[in-house]
Design an enzyme around this catalytic site. Structure first.
Site, mmCIF file in Angstrom:
data_model
loop_
_atom_site.group_PDB
_atom_site.id
_atom_site.type_symbol
_atom_site.label_atom_id
_atom_site.label_comp_id
_atom_site.label_asym_id
_atom_site.label_seq_id
_atom_site.Cartn_x
_atom_site.Cartn_y
_atom_site.Cartn_z
ATOM 1 C CB SER A 106 18.078 21.282 47.153
ATOM 2 O OG SER A 106 18.818 21.377 48.340
ATOM 3 C CG HIS A 134 16.981 20.523 42.440
ATOM 4 N ND1 HIS A 134 15.875 19.714 42.471
ATOM 5 C CD2 HIS A 134 17.642 20.306 43.594
ATOM 6 C CE1 HIS A 134 15.856 19.058 43.607
ATOM 7 N NE2 HIS A 134 16.923 19.381 44.315
ATOM 8 C CE LYS A 166 16.903 15.217 44.092
ATOM 9 N NZ LYS A 166 18.144 15.849 44.496
HETATM 10 C C1 LIG Z 1 19.040 15.379 45.720
HETATM 11 C C2 LIG Z 1 20.331 16.100 45.744
HETATM 12 C C3 LIG Z 1 21.530 15.435 45.980
HETATM 13 C C4 LIG Z 1 21.597 13.987 46.379
HETATM 14 O O1 LIG Z 1 21.323 13.158 45.307
HETATM 15 P P1 LIG Z 1 20.919 11.637 45.628
HETATM 16 O O2 LIG Z 1 21.052 10.962 44.317
HETATM 17 O O3 LIG Z 1 19.522 11.682 46.147
HETATM 18 O O4 LIG Z 1 21.892 11.128 46.643
HETATM 19 C C5 LIG Z 1 22.711 16.138 45.916
HETATM 20 N N1 LIG Z 1 22.710 17.459 45.652
HETATM 21 C C6 LIG Z 1 21.570 18.144 45.451
HETATM 22 C C7 LIG Z 1 21.648 19.606 45.187
HETATM 23 C C8 LIG Z 1 20.345 17.485 45.505
HETATM 24 O O5 LIG Z 1 19.219 18.162 45.325
#
Ligand SMILES: *Cc1c(COP(=O)(O)O)cnc(C)c1O
Length: 296
Positions: A106, A134, A166
């Site tokens: 990320s 992602h 995302k």
């Molecule tokens: C954003 C993200 C999360 C967390 O997700 P949320 O729904 O915001 O709690 C977990 N893992 C990765 C790789 C992320 O990018």
């Protein structure tokens, strides 16, 4: 206790079909999905193995699972991961191991070496959990994420996590996998059981997002054109680029102060580019995290 409604049911069915898995289970956030899946499948005698640069929620999940051992291997080092699995197999042939990784990292935008990690976990008959927050909607010919990108199936990656905040543009998360695993997850994951379900309206909105993701391929094509354009222009200007085929394009600055100054200067020029500083990233690697979108 009660709150699983027709919209949740339909979305879970559609996510299972989208990911090519037997079943999917919705969680309220990605953070909770990760705590839930690691905690549900890791027993006290197990080993949890994680990439050093995994998302904080996966690292927290590894710590909170309180297993016998929790180890981190060097970023994207599949040989190191395989060596750790081999060592555990030789020392404790009857214990289980869980290898946990981001699909797309990320803060760096690069991809985990999933074919090699899957081969290693298959060879030792151990778990592989991939968080593709992602990758979904971005990678693969139809937006199916890392699995589609690498051509990997449920045998390679038995437990797949996706988040909905995302590329989906809504909120929440899901875990997909075989029906028997998902039944166990539903019974055991405390972050599934002891919290309020996603509002049905969010599930309904996510169903629409999933439909758009699967039908409006021009969005993904446009995003990839932006990524290409950004990388070409950065290269021409001699900016250091990461090895990232995704929407996350970090530009490493180094010091936290310089990264902040660059971010503010860009803000004055009309660009919203967040400076990411330690401890979110390793010391000395403060960066501008350029995030491209089809709506740019
Ligand atoms: C954003 C993200 C999360 C967390 O997700 P949320 O729904 O915001 O709690 C977990 N893992 C990765 C790789 C992320 O990018």
């Amino acid at each position: 206790v009660n709150g699983h409604d027709a919209e949740h049911e339909a979305l879970e069915r559609e996510l299972a079909e989208f990911t090519g898995r037997e079943r999917a289970l919705l969680f309220s956030t990605g953070y909770m999905a990760n705590l839930g899946v690691v905690g549900a499948f890791a027993d006290r005698d197990d080993l949890i193995l994680e990439d050093r640069l995994n998302h904080a929620s996966l690292l927290d999940a590894g710590l909170l699972a309180r297993t016998r051992a929790f180890e981190r291997y060097a970023h994207c080092d599949a040989d190191a991961a395989a060596a750790a699995l081999r060592a555990q197999h030789e020392a404790r042939p009857n214990a289980s191991a869980m290898l946990v990784t981001d699909g797309v990292f990320s803060m760096d935008g690069d991809l985990a070496p999933l074919p090699q990690l899957a081969a290693a976990t298959r060879a030792y008959r151990q778990w592989l959990v991939v968080d593709d927050a992602h990758g979904f909607g971005v990678l693969g010919k139809t937006g199916g994420g890392c699995c589609e990108h690498f051509g990997l199936g449920a045998d390679d990656i038995p437990l797949l996590v996706g988040t909905l905040g995302k590329a989906f543009g809504t909120f929440g998360a899901f875990v997909a996998g075989d029906a028997a695993y998902l039944e166990l997850l539903m019974q055991r994951a405390r972050t599934y059981i002891y919290t309020t379900a996603l509002p049905p309206a969010v599930a309904a909105a996510t169903r629409v997002a999933l439909r758009l993701l699967r039908t409006e391929h021009w969005r993904r094509e446009r995003l990839h054109a932006h990524i290409q354009r950004f990388r070409d222009a950065a290269r021409r200007r001699g900016l250091p680029l990461a090895d990232s085929p995704t929407a996350i394009q970090p530009v490493i600055i180094g010091s936290a102060r310089d990264a902040l100054t660059a971010s503010r200067t860009l803000a004055d020029a009309g660009f919203r580019i967040v400076a990411i500083r330690p401890p979110t990233v390793p010391a000395g690697s403060a960066r501008l995290r350029v995030t491209l979108s089809a709506t740019h």
